[in-house]
Design an enzyme around this catalytic site. Sequence first.
Site, mmCIF file in Angstrom:
data_model
loop_
_atom_site.group_PDB
_atom_site.id
_atom_site.type_symbol
_atom_site.label_atom_id
_atom_site.label_comp_id
_atom_site.label_asym_id
_atom_site.label_seq_id
_atom_site.Cartn_x
_atom_site.Cartn_y
_atom_site.Cartn_z
ATOM 1 N N GLU A 1 -8.302 -3.831 4.329
ATOM 2 C CA GLU A 1 -8.685 -4.126 2.935
ATOM 3 C C GLU A 1 -9.499 -5.402 2.898
ATOM 4 O O GLU A 1 -9.179 -6.383 3.587
ATOM 5 C CB GLU A 1 -7.459 -4.371 2.030
ATOM 6 N N GLU B 1 1.207 -4.681 4.059
ATOM 7 C CA GLU B 1 1.521 -6.030 3.569
ATOM 8 C C GLU B 1 3.011 -6.232 3.338
ATOM 9 O O GLU B 1 3.454 -6.458 2.194
ATOM 10 C CB GLU B 1 0.745 -6.316 2.278
#
Length: 459
Positions: free
Chosen positions: A366, A167
Amino acid sequence: MSGFPGFPSGFVFGAATASYQIEGAAREDGRGPSIWDTYSHTPGLVVNGDTGDVACDHYHRYPEDVALLRELGVDSYRFSLAWPRIVPEGSGPVNPKGLDFYSRLVDELLEAGIEPAATLYHWDLPQALEDRGGWRVRETAERFAEYTAVVAEHLGDRVPRWITLNEPWCSAFLGYSIGRHAPGAKEGTPALAAVHHLLVGHGLAVQALRAAGVREVGITLNLDRNLPATDSAADLAAVVRADTQHNLVWTVPILAGRYADTEEDTFGELITAADFRRDGDLELISQPLDFLGINYYRPIVVADAPLREADPAKRVATDNRYAEVRMPDVRETAMGWAVAPDTFTDLLVALKQQYGDALPPIHITENGSAEHDTVSEDGAVHDTDRVDYLRDHLTALRAAIDAGVDVQGYYVWSLLDNFEWAFGYDKRFGIVRVDYDTQVRTPKDSYHWYRQLIAAQRG
Ligand code: IFM
């Protein structure tokens, strides 16, 4: 499991964690300080003054956690390596005890029949590098490549799946633009320099991993499904700006080898005045990947909004005239995040439409939810909302596969309750409850549900 769609054979089911969120042992065995140690120890920045000093004490309890994974029946476990545990000063001497820890963890996983999937950078930058400019400067990307080479040499033969960055949007924008993550900076152009240096660091790390001959290399992006609050032209334009910042500044250079056409409209003089890009960078950034990791939790409803700061010099990169508004008529998780699983399918299908054959196979690295868990008198955690969330998102994922998107894996976030960054231990994402006073682990109903799902897939 009756009523649940089957996944293609070979589909990888996994669970994920990250170093600073679970390891603890922050000052043990030669680990150096990271930007998250500094941030969490700064009064007022993390809820309740929580820090990752002890966290889930995974550094000492990893055999118990691997046993939980084995019992769960996952194919793969995604964890991250703490750069300051391995290269405490960010460059220079390597700490053998840091490497040994990950070596022991990898061996324990392999003995349990679980494939390790390692993330090289899940936000715990060595503080010494931040002191020299952090991701604002190119040097950090170069040091990242050196650290990657060290790790790949020691673990590359035993870890089949590698993720360079987790991320990077959070590192760049939450870290350097709005200051909600370490290092807590609120800056304009330097945040966009951070975007670029993270991308360059990714490219250099891909080269280092390839040189070590590892099996699979990818990056994990938290791509957003941005929806307009209304169909007004102003809100639609705000969606383009949100898409640019959240998605396109990453996907266009990585997958298409160019910079996003919409970045000038989005960032204005913050990007046009930029001088951090060099010839050859796009080739480095767009090297072929074996997979794209995607983290997905929720849609974002976007509306036009005035600039918060009129003076361009003080304006930060996220002050680009969009606001996030609540999605009507949907349940929200304990994070206040809208639960709208269809948007998961839509995001994946749109990505395939945008990039076609340039889109590598996808792993969902995720997905999960923080909920208001309670412990029953019998000690169990009946987290029905989390079970619903996981079931509905896996169903949405299956729909994307049916629509032709090549998704090859899914990792639930998270194996354990853990340190949820600026929210500290207040938010619980785990399918296993952690009692932070005793460190007792209690599998929740969602753990048992996921175990049954995986077992049923195997027939
Ligand atoms: O806990 C984080 C993780 O570190 C990165 N992705 C989102 C999760 C939930 O906020």
